[in-house]
Write a protein that holds these residues in place. Structure first.
Motif, short mmCIF file in Angstrom:
data_model
loop_
_atom_site.label_atom_id
_atom_site.label_comp_id
_atom_site.label_asym_id
_atom_site.label_seq_id
_atom_site.Cartn_x
_atom_site.Cartn_y
_atom_site.Cartn_z
N HIS A 77 36.45 44.61 42.80
CA HIS A 77 34.73 43.96 42.47
C HIS A 77 34.31 44.69 41.02
CE1 HIS A 77 30.77 43.53 43.39
NE2 HIS A 77 30.52 45.05 43.59
N PRO A 100 31.89 38.90 44.77
CA PRO A 100 32.76 39.89 45.61
C PRO A 100 33.86 39.93 45.47
CG PRO A 100 32.24 37.85 46.64
CD PRO A 100 31.72 37.82 45.53
N ALA A 101 34.70 41.12 45.56
CA ALA A 101 36.32 40.97 45.82
C ALA A 101 36.61 40.17 46.98
CB ALA A 101 36.56 42.42 46.17
N TYR A 106 38.90 38.11 43.09
CA TYR A 106 37.35 38.27 43.03
C TYR A 106 37.15 36.76 42.70
CZ TYR A 106 38.49 38.90 38.24
OH TYR A 106 38.90 38.74 36.86
N CYS A 185 23.72 45.88 42.25
CA CYS A 185 25.09 45.94 43.01
C CYS A 185 25.08 47.32 44.12
CB CYS A 185 26.24 46.19 42.34
SG CYS A 185 27.79 46.09 43.10
N HIS A 189 32.49 51.08 42.47
CA HIS A 189 33.43 50.85 41.27
C HIS A 189 34.13 51.96 40.92
CE1 HIS A 189 31.24 46.93 40.79
NE2 HIS A 189 30.16 47.43 41.01
#
Length: 652
Positions: A77, A100-101, A106, A185, A189
Motif C-alpha cells: 500500500h 489499495p494493496a 498493488y 488515507c 504505512h
C-alpha cells in the motif's frame, strides 16, 4: 506503574513497560536493532498501525515484517503511494481514485485527463519511483478535520477524493505525506520509502470509477515491489513460469477442453481427453465416498422457483441467476439450479428420520449455474456452469466433530493423491462483538465451533483462526493451498449450517421420542470440478499423476512393419485398463519420442524388430528417458506399481 507509563504485551506473553507515547518501533529497538531494521508495521490491539504511531494505553503488540501478510500489505500500500508521487511528478495535474494493496502487489486508479497513457511509459515511472525511494522520505500521518480535507482537495481539483470524503465522518480522516505527495488515507504505512528497493509495474487496464459502467473509466496501473532485488527476480521468474502453466494454454495444447461462442460464453466443452481426466477424478472421489459411507444421489438441473425462495438462494443469487424458465402453465417458473443443497434437503424430507438413521451422507456431482459478467469469465476458473463434488451430511449436534474429522481425512486424501502438500486450514468463527448478524442458538454455535477447533487439533492441521469470517449460518473450515509457484488457492471447504434445516423444517425423532432439528454439514473437497482442474493443470504444468492422466501410454512403432505388433501390445494394455494410443505416423522414432514428450505422455513404449521377436517393449518415462526392456506382462505389473505409487491411501 505511573500514569506516564504503559504496559506492552508481546505475542509470547512477555510484558515490557515503556513511556506513554512509545511506538512499536521503540518496542522493536528494545529487543534488537536488527529486528527494528525489518519492522514494517505493527498490530496494536488487533489493528494494524504505523510502526511510528504513538501508543497511549496498555496494548498487545505484534511486530510485522515482510514475513507477515499484514507486513506485505502495508509495504505494497505504501508502494502505491510512492507510485502516485512518481506519477504526479511526471504528469502534473492528474487525479487519483483509490490505490489499495492486493494479493500480489498493488494498483492505483488514475485519471490522466485528455492524455492517452501508454504502457511503454511504465519504465520511466519505475525509474522515478526508485529515485524517490532512495530519498528515504518518512510516511507521516496527520489527523485532519473534514472541512480542511475538503478545502485541500478542492484547491487541488481532485473530485475523486472529494467524493470519497463524502462518506467519511469528521474525526476519522487522516492524511499521509511522503516527500511532495499527500493523500487521503487510513493507512497504515511503512516507516519510510527507503524500504522499497525493487520495483516492477506489471500492466495497465481500464477501471470504471466505483465499478460503475456509467462513470468515467480510469487507468488502473498494477505494480509490485520488494525489499530486495533478488525477490523481484524470483517473482518475475515465477510470473513467466505461470504464463507457461496457464491452464487455458495447456488445456488447448493437451486437447482437454474448449469454448464456443455459439454454445455460450463461460460454458466449457470437455473434449475426449479432458472428459477422461474428469471422469477419473469423479471415479476417484466416488470410490472414496462410498468407502466413507456416502450415498450417491442425482437431482435435476432445474428446480421450481419456490424451492430456492424457501432455501434463501433466490434472494441471495437472484441477480446472478439466469432468468426464470417459464412453463406453458401460467405463473409456473423454474430456475437453473444455483446450488444442490435445497434438492438434498428435499431428499432428506422424503421420509421420516430417526436418530438411528443419522448421520445421513448424500453425495452428488451436481452441475449448477450462475450468471457471471462476461468481463469476469476466465478459462475454467470463472465459468457460468460448473460441477461441484457436493455432499451434505445430516447429523445430530453430538456427531458434528466426528463427521468433521472424517471429512478432513477425505480432503487430505485428495491433496496427497494430487500433489498438494503445502496448505493451511482456516477456521472461520463468529465475530464475538457482533453476534446479532448470525442465526442459530449460542450453545449450538459454541458446540460447533469447539468441534471444528478440536477436530483440527486432533488431525494435526496447521491452522489460522479468523474471527468474523464464519458464514451467517455457521462456522466453517477452508483449506488454503499453495501451488508449485507459491500461489494460494482455496480448495476444499467444510461448513456447518443451521439455516437450511430450519428453513426446510427438517426433523428427526430423538431417543427421547421428541422431534429435533439435524445439523447440516456442506462439504466439497474439489469445490468446482472446473476450477479444480484449472488449478491442478497449473500446479503440475499439465504433467498429471499417472493414475489421472488421460493418455497414460504412447506406443511408438519404429516403422509400419511393426504396426501389427503395436496393435497386439495395445490390445493387451487395453484389457489391463491402461489407456493410450499408437502413433502410426510415418515419422522417425526420434520425432515420435519428442512429440510424446511435448504432449506430456507419462510412458512411451517403443516397439521394433527386437521387441516384436521377443514379445517385449522398450520403456521410456517422460522426462527420465530409457527404463529398459521388459515383457508386456512385466510392463503391466510395472505400470500398476507406478500407478499405485501416485495415489494416496483411501481414508477409512
Amino acid at each position: 506503574m505511573s500514569n506516564q507509563e504503559i504496559k506492552i504485551t508481546l505475542p509470547d506473553g512477555s510484558e515490557k513497560v515503556f513511556s506513554n507515547g512509545a511506538t512499536a518501533m521503540d518496542v522493536a529497538l528494545s529487543i534488537s536493532e536488527g529486528l527494528a531494521r525489518n519492522v514494517l508495521a505493527a498490530e496494536v490491539n488487533g489493528e494494524v498501525w504505523d510502526a511510528n504511531r504513538p501508543i497511549t494505553q496498555d496494548a498487545t503488540v505484534k511486530l510485522l515484517t515482510w514475513n507477515d501478510e499484514d507486513g506485505k500489505a502495508t509495504f505494497w500500500h505504501s508502494s502505491a503511494h510512492l507510485m502516485a508521487e512518481a506519477l504526479e511528478a511526471l504528469y502534473p495535474g492528474i487525479k487519483f481514485g483509490i490505490g489499495p494493496a492486493i494479493e500480489n502487489g498493488y494498483y492505483y486508479d488514475v485519471d490522466f485527463g485528455d492524455k492517452e497513457f501508454d504502457a511503454s511509459e511504465l519504465e520511466q515511472i519505475e525509474k522515478k519511483m526508485l529515485e524517490l525511494a532512495r530519498e528515504k522520505n518518512n510516511y507521516e500521518r496527520k489527523e485532519v478535520a473534514k472541512q480542511d480535507a475538503i478545502a485541500y482537495f478542492k484547491e487541488k481539483g481532485d473530485e475523486y477524493k472529494l467524493e470519497l470524503l463524502d462518506g467519511l465522518e469528521d474525526g476519522s480522516i487522516t492524511f499521509y505525506t511522503q516527500g511532495n505527495f499527500t493523500d487521503l488515507c487510513r493507512g497504515p504505512h511503512i516507516p519510510n520509502t527507503g524500504f522499497i528497493k525493487a520495483v516492477k509495474l506489471l500492466n495497465v487496464a481500464g477501471a470504471y470509477w466505483r465499478g460503475d459502467e456509467k462513470r468515467k473509466q480510469l487507468t488502473r496501473i498494477y505494480g509490485i515491489t520488494f525489499p530486495k532485488q533478488k525477490e523481484l527476480s524470483e517473482f518475475l521468474h515465477n510470473l513467466e513460469e505461470a504464463k507457461k502453466r496457464d491452464h487455458r494454454k495447456l488445456g488447448k495444447e493437451l486437447e482437454l477442453f474448449t469454448f464456443s461462442e455459439k454454445v455460450g460464453m463461460g460454458l466449457p466443452l470437455w473434449l475426449p481427453k479432458g472428459t477422461r481426466l474428469r471422469e477419473r477424478l469423479e471415479g476417484f472421489m466416488r470410490k472414496a465416498q462410498v468407502k466413507a459411507g456416502y450415498d450417491p444421489v442425482v437431482t435435476p438441473h432445474i428446480g421450481h422457483k419456490n424451492l430456492y425462495v424457501t432455501s434463501g438462494h433466490y434472494e441471495k443469487y437472484g441477480e446472478d441467476s439466469f432468468k426464470p424458465i417459464q412453463t406453458p402453465n401460467e405463473g409456473e417458473e423454474f430456475l437453473l439450479k444455483p446450488m444442490n443443497c435445497p434438492h438434498h434437503c428435499e431428499i432428506y424430507n422424503s421420509k421420516p428420520r430417526s436418530y438411528k438413521d443419522l448421520p445421513l451422507r448424500l453425495a452428488e456431482f451436481g452441475t449448477v449455474y450462475r450468471y457471471e459478467q462476461s468481463g469476469e469469465l476466465h478459462g475454467l476458473t470463472r465459468v457460468r456452469g460448473f460441477t461441484q463434488d457436493d455432499a451434505h451430511i445430516f447429523c445430530r449436534p453430538d456427531q458434528v466433530k466426528d463427521e468433521f474429522k472424517k471429512v478432513i481425512d477425505l480432503v487430505l486424501y485428495v491433496f496427497s493423491s494430487l500433489g498438494f502438500e503445502d496448505y493451511v486450514a482456516q477456521i472461520s468463527l463468529r465475530d464475538p462483538e457482533n453476534k446479532q448478524k448470525y442465526i442459530g442458538e449460542d450453545h449450538l454455535w459454541e458446540q460447533a465451533e469447539a468441534a471444528i477447533q478440536e477436530a483440527a487439533v486432533e488431525k494435526g492441521l496447521k491452522t489460522v483462526t479468523e474471527l468474523g469470517e464464519a458464514a451467517f449460518y455457521g462456522p466453517k473450515l477452508d483449506f488454503m493451498v499453495k501451488d508449485a509457484l507459491g500461489r494460494k488457492w482455496q480448495l476444499g471447504t467444510i461448513q456447518v449450517d443451521y439455516t437450511l434445516p430450519e428453513r426446510f423444517k427438517l426433523e428427526y425423532t430423538g431417543s427421547d421420542n421428541q422431534k429435533h432439528r439435524p445439523v447440516m454439514i456442506h462439504r466439497a473437497p474439489f469445490g468446482s470440478l472446473e476450477r479444480f482442474v484449472a488449478v491442478l493443470i497449473e500446479h503440475c504444468a499439465g504433467e498429471f499423476p499417472l493414475w489421472l492422466t488421460p493418455d497414460q501410454v504412447a506406443i511408438l512403432p519404429i516403422s509400419e512393419k511393426y504396426a501389427d505388433y503395436a496393435q497386439e501390445v495395445y490390445t493387451a494394455l487395453e484389457a489391463a485398463d491402461i489407456t493410450g494410443f499408437i502413433d502410426h505416423r510415418d515419422e522417425k522414432i526420434g520425432r515420435k519420442i519428442r512429440d510424446a514428450e511435448v504432449k506430456k505422455i507419462p510412458i512411451m513404449l517403443i516397439v521394433g524388430e527386437k521387441e516384436a521377436a521377443e514379445g517385449q517393449v522398450s520403456v521410456r518415462k517422460h522426462g527420465q528417458g530409457d527404463q529398459g526392456s521388459m515383457s508386456v506382462d512385466d510392463f503391466i505389473v510395472y505400470f500398476n506399481k507406478e500407478k499405485s505409487a501416485s495415489l494416496g491411501t483411501v481414508p477409512v
